[in-house]
Design a protein around this motif. Structure first.
Motif, mmCIF file in Angstrom:
data_model
loop_
_atom_site.group_PDB
_atom_site.id
_atom_site.type_symbol
_atom_site.label_atom_id
_atom_site.label_comp_id
_atom_site.label_asym_id
_atom_site.label_seq_id
_atom_site.Cartn_x
_atom_site.Cartn_y
_atom_site.Cartn_z
ATOM 1 N N THR A 26 -77.826 -88.586 58.261
ATOM 2 C CA THR A 26 -78.007 -90.014 57.981
ATOM 3 C C THR A 26 -77.466 -90.377 56.603
ATOM 4 O OG1 THR A 26 -79.974 -90.078 59.385
ATOM 5 C CG2 THR A 26 -79.713 -91.856 57.794
ATOM 6 N N ALA A 27 -77.752 -89.544 55.608
ATOM 7 C CA ALA A 27 -77.318 -89.834 54.240
ATOM 8 C C ALA A 27 -75.796 -89.865 54.121
ATOM 9 C CB ALA A 27 -77.893 -88.796 53.279
ATOM 10 N N LEU A 28 -75.119 -89.053 54.922
ATOM 11 C CA LEU A 28 -73.662 -88.986 54.874
ATOM 12 C C LEU A 28 -72.986 -90.049 55.745
ATOM 13 C CD1 LEU A 28 -73.228 -85.106 54.987
ATOM 14 C CD2 LEU A 28 -72.671 -86.607 53.061
ATOM 15 N N ASN A 29 -73.808 -90.809 56.490
ATOM 16 C CA ASN A 29 -73.269 -91.852 57.378
ATOM 17 C C ASN A 29 -72.251 -91.296 58.368
ATOM 18 O OD1 ASN A 29 -74.720 -93.972 56.028
ATOM 19 N ND2 ASN A 29 -73.168 -93.927 54.415
ATOM 20 N N LEU A 30 -72.571 -90.138 58.940
ATOM 21 C CA LEU A 30 -71.650 -89.506 59.883
ATOM 22 C C LEU A 30 -71.662 -90.264 61.204
ATOM 23 C CD1 LEU A 30 -72.399 -85.745 59.153
ATOM 24 C CD2 LEU A 30 -70.481 -87.127 58.337
ATOM 25 N N ALA A 31 -70.520 -90.333 61.819
ATOM 26 C CA ALA A 31 -70.384 -91.081 63.074
ATOM 27 C C ALA A 31 -70.898 -90.276 64.255
ATOM 28 C CB ALA A 31 -68.918 -91.455 63.287
ATOM 29 N N GLY A 32 -71.229 -90.971 65.338
ATOM 30 C CA GLY A 32 -71.630 -90.322 66.572
ATOM 31 C C GLY A 32 -73.078 -89.889 66.572
ATOM 32 N N GLU A 33 -73.416 -89.067 67.569
ATOM 33 C CA GLU A 33 -74.775 -88.561 67.719
ATOM 34 C C GLU A 33 -74.916 -87.202 67.031
ATOM 35 O OE1 GLU A 33 -77.402 -90.068 69.171
ATOM 36 O OE2 GLU A 33 -76.110 -91.835 69.368
ATOM 37 N N PRO A 34 -76.081 -86.925 66.468
ATOM 38 C CA PRO A 34 -76.285 -85.608 65.854
ATOM 39 C C PRO A 34 -76.164 -84.503 66.899
ATOM 40 C CG PRO A 34 -78.009 -87.148 65.201
ATOM 41 C CD PRO A 34 -77.249 -87.811 66.299
ATOM 42 N N PRO A 35 -75.480 -83.414 66.586
ATOM 43 C CA PRO A 35 -75.368 -82.307 67.536
ATOM 44 C C PRO A 35 -76.730 -81.710 67.866
ATOM 45 C CG PRO A 35 -73.757 -82.103 65.772
ATOM 46 C CD PRO A 35 -74.708 -83.189 65.367
ATOM 47 N N ARG A 36 -76.837 -81.144 69.053
ATOM 48 C CA ARG A 36 -78.104 -80.544 69.475
ATOM 49 C C ARG A 36 -78.260 -79.109 68.979
ATOM 50 N NH1 ARG A 36 -79.105 -82.453 75.784
ATOM 51 N NH2 ARG A 36 -79.084 -84.715 75.377
ATOM 52 N N HIS A 37 -77.148 -78.382 68.893
ATOM 53 C CA HIS A 37 -77.230 -76.961 68.554
ATOM 54 C C HIS A 37 -77.067 -76.762 67.046
ATOM 55 C CE1 HIS A 37 -77.205 -75.951 72.772
ATOM 56 N NE2 HIS A 37 -76.130 -76.721 72.941
ATOM 57 N N PRO A 38 -77.909 -75.942 66.428
ATOM 58 C CA PRO A 38 -77.866 -75.761 64.970
ATOM 59 C C PRO A 38 -76.498 -75.345 64.438
ATOM 60 C CG PRO A 38 -79.875 -74.802 65.854
ATOM 61 C CD PRO A 38 -79.043 -75.218 67.039
ATOM 62 N N SER A 39 -75.824 -74.432 65.107
ATOM 63 C CA SER A 39 -74.533 -73.968 64.595
ATOM 64 C C SER A 39 -73.507 -75.094 64.584
ATOM 65 C CB SER A 39 -74.024 -72.794 65.430
ATOM 66 O OG SER A 39 -73.876 -73.172 66.790
ATOM 67 N N GLU A 40 -73.515 -75.902 65.635
ATOM 68 C CA GLU A 40 -72.611 -77.044 65.706
ATOM 69 C C GLU A 40 -72.959 -78.071 64.635
ATOM 70 O OE1 GLU A 40 -71.175 -80.491 68.902
ATOM 71 O OE2 GLU A 40 -72.606 -78.932 69.521
ATOM 72 N N PHE A 41 -74.268 -78.289 64.444
ATOM 73 C CA PHE A 41 -74.736 -79.231 63.423
ATOM 74 C C PHE A 41 -74.295 -78.756 62.041
ATOM 75 C CE2 PHE A 41 -78.518 -82.387 63.343
ATOM 76 C CZ PHE A 41 -77.857 -83.184 62.433
ATOM 77 N N ASP A 42 -74.430 -77.460 61.782
ATOM 78 C CA ASP A 42 -74.041 -76.926 60.477
ATOM 79 C C ASP A 42 -72.549 -77.113 60.219
ATOM 80 O OD1 ASP A 42 -76.648 -76.175 60.186
ATOM 81 O OD2 ASP A 42 -76.315 -74.050 60.588
ATOM 82 N N ARG A 43 -71.733 -76.868 61.227
ATOM 83 C CA ARG A 43 -70.289 -77.057 61.064
ATOM 84 C C ARG A 43 -69.946 -78.505 60.750
ATOM 85 N NH1 ARG A 43 -69.984 -73.366 65.395
ATOM 86 N NH2 ARG A 43 -69.798 -75.079 66.911
ATOM 87 N N LEU A 44 -70.637 -79.439 61.437
ATOM 88 C CA LEU A 44 -70.389 -80.850 61.195
ATOM 89 C C LEU A 44 -70.750 -81.232 59.763
ATOM 90 C CD1 LEU A 44 -69.670 -83.700 62.278
ATOM 91 C CD2 LEU A 44 -72.088 -83.942 62.909
#
Length: 247
Positions: A86-104
């Protein structure tokens, strides 16, 4: 909290006072940001930590990309991920998997240097602190992180050797001393500018106790008393009435 001064209460005519603690914070924050490092500002509630940090960080903007996150409960690493998303104002939906979220998050943080203010950091547990360390350790992220919190923040950080050893600067905020009160409070608000120093010392001894948040509360009530009575100056009778409104 007013945008201009980050005061505890919306107190007309209040000023940010350049205390020794604020001057030290300005220097420490500047050095931390320049080094892309992590620092911890800790101390008791109401001692002026958040106000000082926000004031100093505003001086770095817009040249520095400052993002602020605040935690009100004990967050998990998953909750930290969502706050950063949220703080970074990233587009789209937050990833569900931690590894994918970390990469984003790493990709977003690698875009340019940033400074994160993590307020109320006493609510962070070891897992949450460790996640910040994990992101900071990534060379591409170019992060500076300023943890601001109560004494619990310092305690938890010290228990985490991997993170504690990476803290570049520690700064402890304490109460204003009686001498500092007499220097600072007349500059804080006009009602104290021409007050008798003995009355200021009386107010500090009986109510404020060197705590800036308590001084803001007391100033608001004393200002009300002056307006209602029409008296031109603070006196001890007015102060006793203000004390009666405080716990």
């Amino acid at each position: 909290m007013t945008a201009a001064t980050y005061q505890y209460v919306d107190l007309p005519d209040a000023s940010v006072v350049t205390t020794r603690a604020l001057l030290t914070a300005r220097e420490n924050i500047g050095d931390t940001v320049s080094a892309r490092a992590m620092m911890c500002i800790h101390g008791g509630a109401g001692f002026g930590k958040t106000l000082a940090v926000n004031t100093c960080l505003r001086e770095l903007e817009p040249g520095e990309d400052v993002r602020r996150v605040t935690f009100r409960a004990r967050p998990t690493a998953r909750a930290v991920r969502y706050e950063l998303f949220t703080a970074l104002n990233l587009a789209g939906e937050p990833p569900r998997h931690p590894s994918e979220f970390d990469r984003l998050l790493k990709t977003g943080l690698a875009e340019r240097p940033r400074t994160f203010l993590v307020d109320e950091a006493q609510w962070l547990n070891g897992e949450a602190f460790e996640y910040f360390r994990y992101l900071w350790d990534e060379p591409s992220t170019q992060l500076a992180i300023i943890f601001v919190g109560g004494e619990g923040c310092h305690t938890v950080l010290r228990r985490e050797p991997m993170l504690s050893s990476r803290i570049f600067i520690w700064q402890h905020f304490t109460r204003l001393t009686p001498d500092e009160v007499l220097e600072v409070i007349p500059l804080f608000h006009p009602i104290w500018a021409d007050a008798d120093p003995d009355d200021i010392a009386f107010a500090d001894q009986h109510a404020a106790h060197g705590n800036f948040r308590a001084w803001a509360q007391l100033t608001a009530h004393t200002r009300t008393a002056l307006a209602r009575t029409g008296r031109p100056h603070v006196d001890q009778e007015l102060l006793r009435w203000a004390f009666s409104r405080l716990a």
